[in-house]
Structure formats: structure tokens, C-alpha cells
Write a protein that holds these residues in place. Sequence first.
Motif, PDB file in Angstrom:
ATOM      1  N   LEU A 221       0.840  -1.198   0.000  1.00  0.00           N
ATOM      2  CA  LEU A 221       0.000   0.000   0.000  1.00  0.00           C
ATOM      3  C   LEU A 221       0.879   1.254   0.000  1.00  0.00           C
ATOM      4  CD1 LEU A 221      -2.884  -0.989   2.451  1.00  0.00           C
ATOM      5  CD2 LEU A 221      -2.999  -0.677  -0.036  1.00  0.00           C
ATOM      6  N   GLN A 222       1.989   1.171   0.699  1.00  0.00           N
ATOM      7  CA  GLN A 222       2.884   2.320   0.711  1.00  0.00           C
ATOM      8  C   GLN A 222       3.506   2.542  -0.654  1.00  0.00           C
ATOM      9  OE1 GLN A 222       5.251   0.793   3.895  1.00  0.00           O
ATOM     10  NE2 GLN A 222       4.128   1.936   5.471  1.00  0.00           N
ATOM     11  N   ARG A 223       3.902   1.436  -1.288  1.00  0.00           N
ATOM     12  CA  ARG A 223       4.489   1.582  -2.619  1.00  0.00           C
ATOM     13  C   ARG A 223       3.473   2.141  -3.608  1.00  0.00           C
ATOM     14  NH1 ARG A 223       8.415  -3.051  -2.225  1.00  0.00           N
ATOM     15  NH2 ARG A 223       6.687  -4.496  -2.377  1.00  0.00           N
ATOM     16  N   LEU A 224       2.231   1.644  -3.517  1.00  0.00           N
ATOM     17  CA  LEU A 224       1.202   2.099  -4.448  1.00  0.00           C
ATOM     18  C   LEU A 224       0.837   3.558  -4.181  1.00  0.00           C
ATOM     19  CD1 LEU A 224      -1.075  -1.077  -4.588  1.00  0.00           C
ATOM     20  CD2 LEU A 224       0.586  -0.287  -6.280  1.00  0.00           C
ATOM     21  N   THR A 225       0.885   3.950  -2.908  1.00  0.00           N
ATOM     22  CA  THR A 225       0.636   5.346  -2.573  1.00  0.00           C
ATOM     23  C   THR A 225       1.727   6.228  -3.171  1.00  0.00           C
ATOM     24  OG1 THR A 225      -0.544   4.777  -0.552  1.00  0.00           O
ATOM     25  CG2 THR A 225       0.379   6.992  -0.677  1.00  0.00           C
ATOM     26  N   ALA A 226       2.973   5.765  -3.057  1.00  0.00           N
ATOM     27  CA  ALA A 226       4.088   6.522  -3.629  1.00  0.00           C
ATOM     28  C   ALA A 226       3.931   6.658  -5.146  1.00  0.00           C
ATOM     29  CB  ALA A 226       5.412   5.840  -3.288  1.00  0.00           C
ATOM     30  N   ARG A 227       3.321   5.662  -5.766  1.00  0.00           N
ATOM     31  CA  ARG A 227       3.145   5.714  -7.215  1.00  0.00           C
ATOM     32  C   ARG A 227       1.858   6.437  -7.618  1.00  0.00           C
ATOM     33  NH1 ARG A 227       4.073  -0.081  -9.858  1.00  0.00           N
ATOM     34  NH2 ARG A 227       2.984   1.024 -11.515  1.00  0.00           N
ATOM     35  N   GLY A 228       1.116   6.907  -6.636  1.00  0.00           N
ATOM     36  CA  GLY A 228      -0.070   7.697  -6.952  1.00  0.00           C
ATOM     37  C   GLY A 228      -1.279   6.880  -7.353  1.00  0.00           C
ATOM     38  N   LEU A 229      -1.261   5.584  -7.063  1.00  0.00           N
ATOM     39  CA  LEU A 229      -2.381   4.740  -7.463  1.00  0.00           C
ATOM     40  C   LEU A 229      -3.357   4.514  -6.323  1.00  0.00           C
ATOM     41  CD1 LEU A 229      -0.334   2.103  -9.495  1.00  0.00           C
ATOM     42  CD2 LEU A 229      -1.606   4.076 -10.360  1.00  0.00           C
ATOM     43  N   VAL A 230      -2.856   4.709  -5.119  1.00  0.00           N
ATOM     44  CA  VAL A 230      -3.657   4.429  -3.932  1.00  0.00           C
ATOM     45  C   VAL A 230      -3.449   5.576  -2.958  1.00  0.00           C
ATOM     46  CG1 VAL A 230      -3.575   3.008  -1.830  1.00  0.00           C
ATOM     47  CG2 VAL A 230      -3.761   1.905  -4.071  1.00  0.00           C
ATOM     48  N   SER A 231      -4.482   5.858  -2.173  1.00  0.00           N
ATOM     49  CA  SER A 231      -4.222   6.787  -1.078  1.00  0.00           C
ATOM     50  C   SER A 231      -4.458   6.035   0.222  1.00  0.00           C
ATOM     51  CB  SER A 231      -5.074   8.042  -1.227  1.00  0.00           C
ATOM     52  OG  SER A 231      -6.193   8.006  -0.400  1.00  0.00           O
ATOM     53  N   HIS A 232      -3.405   5.923   0.976  1.00  0.00           N
ATOM     54  CA  HIS A 232      -3.391   5.098   2.178  1.00  0.00           C
ATOM     55  C   HIS A 232      -3.133   5.979   3.387  1.00  0.00           C
ATOM     56  CE1 HIS A 232      -0.965   2.281   4.938  1.00  0.00           C
ATOM     57  NE2 HIS A 232      -2.234   2.012   5.105  1.00  0.00           N
ATOM     58  N   ILE A 233      -4.087   5.979   4.315  1.00  0.00           N
ATOM     59  CA  ILE A 233      -3.889   6.741   5.542  1.00  0.00           C
ATOM     60  C   ILE A 233      -3.578   5.748   6.642  1.00  0.00           C
ATOM     61  CG2 ILE A 233      -4.945   8.332   7.187  1.00  0.00           C
ATOM     62  CD1 ILE A 233      -6.829   9.106   4.785  1.00  0.00           C
ATOM     63  N   PRO A 234      -2.358   5.829   7.197  1.00  0.00           N
ATOM     64  CA  PRO A 234      -1.917   4.810   8.153  1.00  0.00           C
ATOM     65  C   PRO A 234      -2.931   4.598   9.268  1.00  0.00           C
ATOM     66  CG  PRO A 234      -0.091   6.226   7.595  1.00  0.00           C
ATOM     67  CD  PRO A 234      -1.309   6.807   6.928  1.00  0.00           C
ATOM     68  N   TYR A 235      -3.176   3.374   9.593  1.00  0.00           N
ATOM     69  CA  TYR A 235      -4.100   2.955  10.642  1.00  0.00           C
ATOM     70  C   TYR A 235      -5.565   3.231  10.282  1.00  0.00           C
ATOM     71  CZ  TYR A 235       0.003   2.253  13.542  1.00  0.00           C
ATOM     72  OH  TYR A 235       1.208   1.806  14.032  1.00  0.00           O
ATOM     73  N   LYS A 236      -5.798   3.839   9.120  1.00  0.00           N
ATOM     74  CA  LYS A 236      -7.194   4.149   8.748  1.00  0.00           C
ATOM     75  C   LYS A 236      -7.701   3.221   7.651  1.00  0.00           C
ATOM     76  CE  LYS A 236      -8.858   7.625  11.220  1.00  0.00           C
ATOM     77  NZ  LYS A 236      -8.668   6.846  12.451  1.00  0.00           N
ATOM     78  N   GLY A 237      -6.993   3.189   6.559  1.00  0.00           N
ATOM     79  CA  GLY A 237      -7.460   2.368   5.441  1.00  0.00           C
ATOM     80  C   GLY A 237      -6.922   2.896   4.130  1.00  0.00           C
ATOM     81  N   ALA A 238      -7.303   2.250   3.059  1.00  0.00           N
ATOM     82  CA  ALA A 238      -6.774   2.628   1.756  1.00  0.00           C
ATOM     83  C   ALA A 238      -7.887   2.656   0.723  1.00  0.00           C
ATOM     84  CB  ALA A 238      -5.701   1.637   1.313  1.00  0.00           C
ATOM     85  N   SER A 239      -7.724   3.517  -0.262  1.00  0.00           N
ATOM     86  CA  SER A 239      -8.663   3.540  -1.383  1.00  0.00           C
ATOM     87  C   SER A 239      -7.902   3.886  -2.646  1.00  0.00           C
ATOM     88  CB  SER A 239      -9.759   4.575  -1.127  1.00  0.00           C
ATOM     89  OG  SER A 239      -9.174   5.838  -0.928  1.00  0.00           O
ATOM     90  N   LEU A 240      -8.550   3.689  -3.769  1.00  0.00           N
ATOM     91  CA  LEU A 240      -7.897   3.941  -5.050  1.00  0.00           C
ATOM     92  C   LEU A 240      -7.958   5.421  -5.413  1.00  0.00           C
ATOM     93  CD1 LEU A 240      -9.442   0.961  -7.027  1.00  0.00           C
ATOM     94  CD2 LEU A 240      -7.081   1.138  -6.213  1.00  0.00           C
ATOM     95  N   THR A 241      -6.899   5.938  -5.983  1.00  0.00           N
ATOM     96  CA  THR A 241      -6.963   7.256  -6.615  1.00  0.00           C
ATOM     97  C   THR A 241      -7.656   7.070  -7.959  1.00  0.00           C
ATOM     98  OG1 THR A 241      -4.911   6.940  -7.812  1.00  0.00           O
ATOM     99  CG2 THR A 241      -4.735   7.873  -5.598  1.00  0.00           C
ATOM    100  N   PRO A 242      -8.039   8.175  -8.619  1.00  0.00           N
ATOM    101  CA  PRO A 242      -8.648   8.015  -9.943  1.00  0.00           C
ATOM    102  C   PRO A 242      -7.762   7.193 -10.872  1.00  0.00           C
ATOM    103  CG  PRO A 242      -8.928  10.263  -9.168  1.00  0.00           C
ATOM    104  CD  PRO A 242      -8.067   9.571  -8.148  1.00  0.00           C
ATOM    105  N   GLU A 243      -6.470   7.456 -10.825  1.00  0.00           N
ATOM    106  CA  GLU A 243      -5.562   6.699 -11.688  1.00  0.00           C
ATOM    107  C   GLU A 243      -5.552   5.212 -11.318  1.00  0.00           C
ATOM    108  OE1 GLU A 243      -1.568   8.180 -11.645  1.00  0.00           O
ATOM    109  OE2 GLU A 243      -0.871   6.552 -12.971  1.00  0.00           O
ATOM    110  N   GLY A 244      -5.530   4.953 -10.020  1.00  0.00           N
ATOM    111  CA  GLY A 244      -5.547   3.564  -9.578  1.00  0.00           C
ATOM    112  C   GLY A 244      -6.836   2.870  -9.980  1.00  0.00           C
ATOM    113  N   GLN A 245      -7.919   3.602  -9.888  1.00  0.00           N
ATOM    114  CA  GLN A 245      -9.210   3.035 -10.245  1.00  0.00           C
ATOM    115  C   GLN A 245      -9.269   2.660 -11.722  1.00  0.00           C
ATOM    116  OE1 GLN A 245     -12.518   5.047  -8.686  1.00  0.00           O
ATOM    117  NE2 GLN A 245     -13.957   3.641  -9.628  1.00  0.00           N
ATOM    118  N   LEU A 246      -8.686   3.521 -12.531  1.00  0.00           N
ATOM    119  CA  LEU A 246      -8.651   3.239 -13.959  1.00  0.00           C
ATOM    120  C   LEU A 246      -7.917   1.944 -14.235  1.00  0.00           C
ATOM    121  CD1 LEU A 246      -9.885   5.239 -15.975  1.00  0.00           C
ATOM    122  CD2 LEU A 246      -7.555   5.714 -16.740  1.00  0.00           C
TER     123      LEU A 246
END
Lengths: 218, 218
Positions: free
Chosen positions: A41-66
Amino acid sequence: MDSVAVENYLKSIWELGPDDVATQDLAQHLNVAPASATKMLQRLTARGLVSHIPYKGASLTPEGQLKALSVVRRHRLLETFLAQTLNLGREQLHDEAERLEHALSADLEDAIATYLGNPTKDPHGHPIPGPDGQLPTDTDLLLSESPLNQRLIISQVPDRNPEMLAWLERNEIFPDTQLELISRDSFDGGLTANLNGKTVQIASSVANEVHVSLEDDS
Amino acid sequence: MDSVAVENYLKSIWELGPDDVATQDLAQHLNVAPASATKMLQRLTARGLVSHIPYKGASLTPEGQLKALSVVRRHRLLETFLAQTLNLGREQLHDEAERLEHALSADLEDAIATYLGNPTKDPHGHPIPGPDGQLPTDTDLLLSESPLNQRLIISQVPDRNPEMLAWLERNEIFPDTQLELISRDSFDGGLTANLNGKTVQIASSVANEVHVSLEDDS
DNA sequence: TAAAAAGTTTAGCCTTGGCTAAAATAAATA
DNA sequence: TATTTATTTTAGCCAAGGCTAAACTTTTTA
């Protein structure tokens, strides 16, 4: 090109969404340790595909969703294609598509889509995203939330759970099957339905994954 | 399960064989640095799939050969399947199969083989190994070594080199095409042939990759 | 046959994507 | 609210497969 692992993470997040996905759920869905999921999740966040808030959860960015939708599109096109040419069991269909989806080039994806006449649903009734990620709006509702005593048409069945798939197969529940709900158990949501004249008990877990429509759209 | 990389190494060694394969040739064929190939050869030797003699060369063990042939089988079945269902260009066919071959399960392999009627040749005329690695014995000879003034039938064309493929396509040279050699340039082995009434010059590089048969076997 | 060139291997580094064990944070319960 | 429990993250490890630079063989050539 994204690796198989990256594509699988994105697809899983999409499948578990649209709300924030918990690390544990994601890890379980992918059969990896929670720590592995965190790292990815951290790697994907760094690549702009996911937005991950530590201890909260993760979701897709528009790019990740595509990208996730692109995987889903390939998967569902493959299922449709294999179902139409070879004839395999419904469960095998899913497993094969799961493997092949990562090896499908854009060209072959196009060729298959064209061959199939650009379908918008796969054999399970699931919508097939368009090449740019458009999802056909569907007006379905969940069987578990459908009214009683009314003609319903199955529009979508789950494709992931082998036991559920086997049960559906056994009871001849496919997309386009007609049924009518007779009663709903107010305690656990289990349903009794009339299906081709037969009376069937439908567990709430199943009813939560089956979609139906009221009007007769083929 | 073997990784994609392992399968590709085995297949490449098979394609470059049956003699010992040089590290450099292998590396070039796979588009990796020679040092990477050396390392992998050592790993494969440790796993009993390859026998590598340092500074000499590498070849497949029986077990390695079996696995290599399994990859080749999947590749050629896929090419045949895709050619039959979708219709793609000959070059694209090869590229797609190259990707998909690693994601094909034994079950799907069987299903495709059955669907196609267990073919023994792919659309380029290449023999398809059986499920246990049996290669149909072929009685072909190379076009470059064929006699003049005799009716020949193309049985196999190369599928790997894009320029060659394009040239063959342009001159309408496919498996089953008939031709007759008119003369052979004694210096470089270039050929002049009669093909559907037209006279064609065939470079020796091409003639070395095209197989023909004398008798009329369909 | 000695020196140069070509080919191969070793050494050491990097990234990816796993893992376990321990530390940190959040949620639930007494 | 204080403490136990559940979840998540960090730290540190590993194997696979890449890479470059340097060392070592083998082959070629002068």
C-alpha cells in the motif's frame, strides 16, 4: 507495465471498495500477511495509485481506479470469450481468467471485445467496464432487498465463491432466470422463493450477492 | 510452479539447441546481460533442469526438456486457438502467445487441445508437442537443401522474425503453398523459385528457415 | 607461442514482493 | 477512564532476477 502483484492489489482494493479498505481484509483477500499488504500500500501510494492513511485504510486514486477497472475489463472479457468458445464450468472459467487477465495485451483485448461484439455483461451478469473505465449504469437491486410477490429476473450472480457457485448451479440459478419471492425471514434475512415452480430456500449470504431487475430487460 | 523467467530460459535453451548453448547466445535471445544468464543457468543446474559446464555451454536435462516442450506446446496451441477464433496478423499471433503461454493451466491446455481436435501442427506448420513431450516425427527438409525442378510443398515457415514474416506474407508464402525451385546461386545459396506462376528470389536466410515436403501430405 | 581479443563467470549491488517478530496505535471492555 | 485486545505498522530478513565492473578462461592472431 504493472506487475501481476500490483494489478492484483488494485483489483482487490476495487473489489473490496468503494469504502476504505482495511489492511487485514486486503491481506486476507490476497492471501498474504498483513505486513506485506501494508508495504505494498505504501508503494502504491508513492506511485499515486492508492491513497493510504496509516491505521485508517486505503482507497484507489482516480488513476488507480482506472487501472483496476482495466484489469476487471480484461477478466470479464476473458470469461466471456472462454465461455463462448470452449465450454468450461463456471468455476474454472473464473480461475482461468484470473490467471490470463494479466497477460492480455491491449491489442488482444480489443480483438476479443470486437469478436464478442463489445459486450457489456459477462456470463455471470457482471458489467464489463469500457476501454476507458466506463461502467454501464445498472438499475439492478440486490435480491436481499427486493420486494415480495413480484416477478424478478436474475441479472447477476457471484463468480468468486466456489460453494456459492456450486449451489447456484445446482438450483439452476443463472442470469435471466425468473423467480418470485414468497417470504422473508425477518430474523436472518433468509428468503423463500418460487423458481420455475419449485420452492427454494435462499440463504441471506447468497441473497446479498445476487442482483435482480424488475423490468424485463434482456 | 515454475516462474515465467524459468520457463523462458528453458524454452530459449530448447530453441537454440539441441547442441550446447553459449551463454552469450542465450543472453541475447532473452535480452538479458550475460551475467544474468550465467546465474540462472547455475540455478537451473541446481534444480536438475539444465546441465551447465562452466565456460563450455549448457543443455537441457531430460526433465528440463520436458518442461521446455510443455511451454512450446502451450505456445503453439495458443497460436492455433487464437488464429482459429479471432483473426489476427501472423506476427501478433506469436507475440500474444508468448505472453499467454505462461498463464495457461493444464486444464485449459487440455480444453483448447480438445476444442482444436488435438492438432499436431500450428498455423506456421510447426509441430505441436504432445502432452508428454512427444514430437511428431517430421520428414521435411529445408528449402535451402531441396532439389531443383521438383514440386515442393511448404510445410513450415518461421514465426519469430518480424521482417521475414512480413516478407513471407507479401509473397504469399504459407504452409501448403506449392513451389518449384528453378536455380540456386552457388555463391550465397540464394534461390530462384516459381510460385503460382510468379518468379521469386528467395534469400538464403529465409530458405534456411522454411521447410518443405516432397510428397503431398496434407 | 606470446599477446590481444572474446567470451564467461564472480562479486557485489539493486528492486520486488514475500515472511516473522516486535513496536505502535486504535478500539473495546471492565 | 484504565486496561486489555485487536489491528496496523516498522524493522529486519529472504529469494528471485535483474544490473555493472572486475576477474578469469578460452580462442584468435600476430
